[in-house]
Scaffold this motif. Structure first.
Motif, mmCIF file in Angstrom:
data_model
loop_
_atom_site.group_PDB
_atom_site.id
_atom_site.type_symbol
_atom_site.label_atom_id
_atom_site.label_comp_id
_atom_site.label_asym_id
_atom_site.label_seq_id
_atom_site.Cartn_x
_atom_site.Cartn_y
_atom_site.Cartn_z
ATOM 1 N N PHE A 162 0.823 -1.200 0.000
ATOM 2 C CA PHE A 162 0.000 0.000 0.000
ATOM 3 C C PHE A 162 0.864 1.260 0.000
ATOM 4 N N LEU A 163 1.866 1.303 0.888
ATOM 5 C CA LEU A 163 2.739 2.467 0.960
ATOM 6 C C LEU A 163 3.602 2.594 -0.287
ATOM 7 N N GLN A 164 4.076 1.462 -0.795
ATOM 8 C CA GLN A 164 4.910 1.520 -1.994
ATOM 9 C C GLN A 164 4.118 2.089 -3.172
ATOM 10 N N HIS A 165 2.868 1.717 -3.267
ATOM 11 C CA HIS A 165 2.024 2.260 -4.328
ATOM 12 C C HIS A 165 1.810 3.757 -4.130
ATOM 13 N N CYS A 166 1.530 4.184 -2.903
ATOM 14 C CA CYS A 166 1.324 5.609 -2.642
ATOM 15 C C CYS A 166 2.586 6.412 -2.939
ATOM 16 N N PHE A 167 3.754 5.882 -2.574
ATOM 17 C CA PHE A 167 5.003 6.582 -2.835
ATOM 18 C C PHE A 167 5.207 6.784 -4.332
ATOM 19 N N GLY A 168 4.801 5.809 -5.123
ATOM 20 C CA GLY A 168 5.058 5.875 -6.549
ATOM 21 C C GLY A 168 4.015 6.624 -7.344
ATOM 22 N N HIS A 169 2.786 6.774 -6.812
ATOM 23 C CA HIS A 169 1.691 7.341 -7.599
ATOM 24 C C HIS A 169 1.111 8.618 -7.008
ATOM 25 N N TRP A 170 1.494 8.990 -5.801
ATOM 26 C CA TRP A 170 0.908 10.176 -5.183
ATOM 27 C C TRP A 170 1.449 11.434 -5.859
ATOM 28 N N PRO A 171 0.610 12.452 -6.040
ATOM 29 C CA PRO A 171 1.090 13.700 -6.663
ATOM 30 C C PRO A 171 2.241 14.321 -5.876
ATOM 31 N N PHE B 97 12.738 -6.056 15.319
ATOM 32 C CA PHE B 97 11.691 -5.417 14.526
ATOM 33 C C PHE B 97 12.274 -4.808 13.262
ATOM 34 N N VAL B 98 13.420 -4.147 13.360
ATOM 35 C CA VAL B 98 14.047 -3.541 12.188
ATOM 36 C C VAL B 98 14.411 -4.611 11.167
ATOM 37 N N GLN B 99 14.935 -5.742 11.634
ATOM 38 C CA GLN B 99 15.315 -6.814 10.715
ATOM 39 C C GLN B 99 14.095 -7.422 10.027
ATOM 40 N N GLU B 100 13.017 -7.600 10.779
ATOM 41 C CA GLU B 100 11.819 -8.209 10.209
ATOM 42 C C GLU B 100 11.018 -7.229 9.351
ATOM 43 N N ASN B 101 11.414 -5.965 9.338
ATOM 44 C CA ASN B 101 10.760 -4.949 8.511
ATOM 45 C C ASN B 101 11.791 -4.171 7.701
ATOM 46 N N LEU B 102 12.841 -4.843 7.272
ATOM 47 C CA LEU B 102 13.973 -4.177 6.631
ATOM 48 C C LEU B 102 13.540 -3.372 5.408
ATOM 49 N N LEU B 103 12.674 -3.943 4.581
ATOM 50 C CA LEU B 103 12.250 -3.246 3.366
ATOM 51 C C LEU B 103 11.448 -1.981 3.682
ATOM 52 N N MET B 104 10.752 -1.981 4.812
ATOM 53 C CA MET B 104 10.020 -0.779 5.206
ATOM 54 C C MET B 104 10.973 0.398 5.406
ATOM 55 N N TYR B 105 12.186 0.091 5.822
ATOM 56 C CA TYR B 105 13.177 1.145 6.035
ATOM 57 C C TYR B 105 13.953 1.440 4.752
ATOM 58 N N THR B 106 14.494 0.416 4.122
ATOM 59 C CA THR B 106 15.438 0.630 3.023
ATOM 60 C C THR B 106 14.750 0.912 1.692
ATOM 61 N N LYS B 107 13.818 0.053 1.289
ATOM 62 C CA LYS B 107 13.193 0.210 -0.021
ATOM 63 C C LYS B 107 12.350 1.490 -0.083
ATOM 64 N N LEU B 108 11.568 1.752 0.953
ATOM 65 C CA LEU B 108 10.742 2.950 0.934
ATOM 66 C C LEU B 108 11.583 4.214 1.072
ATOM 67 N N PHE B 109 12.720 4.120 1.743
ATOM 68 C CA PHE B 109 13.625 5.268 1.796
ATOM 69 C C PHE B 109 14.169 5.588 0.406
ATOM 70 N N GLN B 110 14.489 4.560 -0.352
ATOM 71 C CA GLN B 110 14.982 4.775 -1.717
ATOM 72 C C GLN B 110 13.902 5.390 -2.604
ATOM 73 N N VAL B 111 12.663 4.907 -2.457
ATOM 74 C CA VAL B 111 11.577 5.464 -3.254
ATOM 75 C C VAL B 111 11.325 6.923 -2.864
ATOM 76 N N PHE B 112 11.459 7.216 -1.573
ATOM 77 C CA PHE B 112 11.287 8.601 -1.135
ATOM 78 C C PHE B 112 12.366 9.507 -1.725
ATOM 79 N N LEU B 113 13.594 9.015 -1.802
ATOM 80 C CA LEU B 113 14.663 9.810 -2.414
ATOM 81 C C LEU B 113 14.322 10.165 -3.855
ATOM 82 N N ASN B 114 13.776 9.208 -4.584
ATOM 83 C CA ASN B 114 13.395 9.473 -5.971
ATOM 84 C C ASN B 114 12.314 10.545 -6.068
ATOM 85 N N ARG B 115 11.421 10.594 -5.075
ATOM 86 C CA ARG B 115 10.415 11.662 -5.040
ATOM 87 C C ARG B 115 11.063 12.992 -4.672
ATOM 88 N N ALA B 116 11.971 12.964 -3.707
ATOM 89 C CA ALA B 116 12.533 14.207 -3.178
ATOM 90 C C ALA B 116 13.304 14.984 -4.233
#
Length: 796
Positions: free
Chosen positions: A353-362, A406-425
């Motif tokens: 859900f968040l990955q989609h919002c990061f990629g498609h939100w205005p 928790f960080v290890q079990e949610n690694l992509l929540m930190y790393t992948k979404l951070f990368q997508v945010f950089l592309n938006r920024a």
């Protein structure tokens, strides 16, 4: 209505429908309370679907219901609605009354989330969605009219959850995005009631031995989850599957309501994208199946925050105990539910859900809702319920080591979404204070002490060679007293950590995913690019602020007469209406602190940052305010490149936009007299038509008279203005013929100056003719001086 107990149910439903169009809401709710109390479940069963639709609206949005998303605390019906729909109120009493029986209510499969609907229609098992399994009704009409048979509690919660995503035709000027609406408050109330952080779920007023729901089945993925960790759902399944009778443990009997509510919220609000569907959405030809609204995202954030608080309320002794200990010690089903709730029920669907919002939100400030939802999920330590006497900022609060799992079990929540945010920024206008704030927020969160190290360690575990997993030998589980060694115990722990991280990544991204490291070389280059853009945006914000201050100082006197800034081209390009004063100061502050936090996250020293900024400064000429965006020369003029578009979006460079048409035909400004503009235009046009050839001949002369004629009859800025503006070659040759322009005389400022001059002349006993002659002589002498010394003044 209590005396009408023997009335036929059809008459009861007809009377309620008639009352819904004539009586006010308060009286209708009072009547409904009496009906729920006095009528048996057999008769209430027929009015329940109509009542749910009347409250929440129809699933297709045609019937709006009570408009819970628009009902606010200031409304007169707010308290009535909240009392009626309260978890302990009359509506829920009706649900429990019907739940005690074997009534079922149908929901069309077409209103289910996309991935669930496709799986049901294709006849395949629904992955990670046991709530809807084994409930499909197959009509004779075929697969297109499939329905789900839900019990009363499931039916009520489905309609309540679906109310948020149903398209509504709201009245003009109204939209449901406020967090004080009745719907938002009800969501919070239901979460606190059915997922309590303290105590247990209050029992229902009606005994129910048949209302259990199917427990969630283990995750189906390429990697088994049953062989490690405490997040296997088998413990929870044990309590839910075995609800033998009314005399069973009340906590075990009531846990199904908490699980049903959570699954319904997650499925309806989040499960709109599967991994396969998200990969297809990367193609621009595929139409987006579902677009969440800002209100939707705010409710999801509320859910995330409450689930963290709910999960973190787990007792410390149960949180730290091993899975084997649970087979010998009794723990309540609610405590087991807290243990698995985030990872088991929410993680995968929220990630997509968040990955989609990061990629498609205005690319605008409304993205803040999505951003804060993400930051709330990756900071569960903020919702532990611990109250410190001394408040700490995020930078000073070290992330405790207990959150490493928790960080290890949610690694992509930190790393992948951070990368997508950089592309938006890098594509966002960071001169805007709201966008600068979002960059600062992300940098601030990830710069918390110990968090970057945890993420980096998680990435190292994922990059461990595959053969590490094959070392999971039984002897590794032997304690030293059983013949094992401390080394083998440590090896088992490391292997479990590696397996946990790999399982997480492969389950969310697929077995063939190409993982990009957050602290790798490629992303570091993107971070350097963002740092340069931040530095450029910071300089642009400072330049706009300085320019605005200068203009304000120059126009402070004339603003009293409403005559300030008569030239529209004096407005600094790239500045938005809110980009002034305090907003620009905040922008500079946010970007400054974001730079510091990014340097802290990626271990950049001050020397590297200084070098980046100095390289930026050396590549700019004239303070970057006279430099054009990156362009290539085309047949008809300049053509923007992708780099040039990025520079314009971020306010780094700009075209000096000027009016390129006939100067005499510009729209009439607010500081001009419309009647005089039209009058002077007719006079000047007549003169230009009659004497145009003579003017052209005069201005073509190379001597002093030619220079003097060009001063009065040509626009001295035409050649300089066009150099900084994206115009075609044909426009460059347009409007360069000598002409007389009387339009400046129609300006209120010019009229005021003339009035003051004539008044001053009258005080000195000069008549109108004498004053006019003096004005003409002064204008002529000014032209002579500018003709003689203008070129020398420009060189200096």
């Amino acid at each position: 209505m209590a005396a009408q107990t023997l009335q036929q149910p059809s008459f009861l439903l007809a009377n309620l429908k008639a009352d819904s169009t004539t009586k006010p809401l308060l009286h209708r709710c009072q009547d409904l309370v009496k009906v729920i109390d006095d009528y048996p479940a057999k008769e209430l069963h027929l009015i329940f679907p109509w009542l749910v639709e009347n409250v929440f609206g129809s699933l297709d949005g045609v019937i709006t219901g009570w408009n819970l998303r628009l009902l606010h605390s200031r409304s007169q019906d707010y308290n009535t609605v909240m009392e009626f729909l309260n978890p302990s109120g009359p509506m829920m009493k009706l649900v429990y009354k019907l739940q005690a029986e074997e009534y079922k209510y149908e929901i069309p499969v077409n209103y289910l989330p996309g991935p669930v609907k496709v799986c049901i229609q294709e006849g395949v098992p629904v992955p990670d969605c046991p709530l809807f399994q084994n409930k499909v009704q197959f009509p004779l009409a075929g697969l297109l009219n499939l329905n789900l048979a839900l019990n009363p509690f499931e039916f009520y919660m489905f309609n309540f959850a679906h109310c948020l995503i149903t398209p509504k035709n709201f009245p003009p000027g109204q939209h449901g995005s406020n967090t004080d609406s009745a719907y938002f408050v009800l969501v919070d109330t239901y979460l606190k009631f059915f997922l309590p952080s303290e105590g247990s779920v209050p029992p229902s007023p009606f005994s129910d031995s048949r209302g259990s729901v199917t427990a969630p089945s283990p995750r189906s993925s390429g990697v088994s989850f049953a062989s490690y960790g405490v997040h296997s759902p088998s413990l929870l399944k044990h309590h839910i599957f075995h609800q033998p009778s009314v005399n069973a443990d009340p906590a075990a009997q009531e846990i199904w309501r908490s699980e049903t509510l959570l699954q319904m919220f997650v499925e309806v609000w989040l499960h709109h994208y599967s991994l396969e569907m998200y990969q297809k959405l990367q193609s621009p030809q595929v139409k987006e199946p579902f677009s969440p609204t800002e209100e939707h995202v705010l409710v999801v954030r509320l859910l995330v925050k409450h689930l963290h608080a709910f999960s973190n309320s787990l007792k410390p002794e149960q949180l730290s105990s091993s899975p084997s200990a649970h087979s010998h010690t009794h723990t309540s089903p609610l405590e087991e539910f807290k243990r698995v709730v985030v990872q088991r029920f929410v993680q995968q669907k929220l990630y997509l859900f968040l990955q989609h919002c990061f990629g498609h939100w205005p690319l605008d400030a409304s993205f803040r809702a999505v951003l804060e939802t993400w930051l709330s999920y990756v900071q569960p330590w903020r919702y532990t319920g611990e109250k410190n006497n001394q408040p700490q900022t995020d930078q000073n609060r070290t992330v405790p080591d207990k959150w490493e799992m928790f960080v290890q079990e949610n690694l992509l929540m930190y790393t992948k979404l951070f990368q997508v945010f950089l592309n938006r920024a890098v594509r966002t206008d960071l001169v805007n204070a709201k966008n600068a704030l979002m960059v600062f927020r992300v940098a601030k969160v990830f710069s918390q002490p110990n968090l970057a190290e945890m993420i980096q360690k998680g990435e190292q575990l994922f990059l461990e060679p595959e053969h590490v997993l094959h070392h999971r030998q039984p002897r590794g589980y032997l304690t030293p007293s059983q013949g094992g060694s401390y080394l083998s115990s440590r090896q088992r722990v490391v292997t479990d950590m590696v397996f946990r991280v790999k399982s997480h990544v492969y389950s969310l991204e697929g077995q063939d995913c190409q993982y990009k490291q957050m602290f790798g070389t490629e992303l570091r280059g993107t971070v350097m690019k963002l740092i340069q853009i931040i530095a450029q945006a910071r300089q642009t914000a400072k330049r706009i602020s300085d320019h605005s201050t200068e203009v304000t100082a120059n126009n402070s006197f004339l603003s009293w007469f409403g005559l300030a800034s008569p030239d529209l081209n004096n407005t600094f390009s790239g500045a938005e209406p809110e980009e002034s004063g305090e907003c620009l100061k905040k922008t500079h502050e946010f970007l400054e602190r974001a730079l510091e936090n990014l340097c802290q996250i990626f271990k950049l020293n001050q020397g590297q940052l200084t070098q980046l900024i100095s390289n930026l400064g050396s590549s700019q000429d004239n303070g970057n305010c006279k430099q054009l965006p990156d362009c290539i020369q085309g047949e008809n003029g300049l053509i923007l490149t992708d780099l040039g578009r990025m520079q314009i979006i971020n306010g780094l460079r700009r075209f000096d936009i000027q009016y390129q048409g006939d100067p005499e035909l510009q729209p009439i400004r607010s500081y001009e007299n419309a009647l005089l503009v039209r009058l002077f235009y007719r006079i000047s046009s007549l003169v230009n038509n009659i004497f145009g050839a003579h003017m052209n001949a005069l201005c073509s002369r190379p001597d002093f008279l030619g220079r003097l004629g060009r001063h009065y009859l040509s626009d001295p800025n035409s050649s300089t203005q066009l150099k900084q503006s994206p115009v075609t070659q044909r426009m460059l040759e347009r409007n360069r013929l000598p002409r007389l322009s009387l339009r400046p005389l129609a300006s209120y400022r010019t009229l005021l100056m003339l009035l003051l001059f004539y008044t001053f002349g009258a005080l000195l006993s000069f008549g109108p003719m004498s004053s006019t002659l003096l004005i003409l002589c002064g204008g002529f002498l000014y032209g002579l001086l500018m003709t003689l010394f203008g070129d020398k003044l420009k060189t200096h």
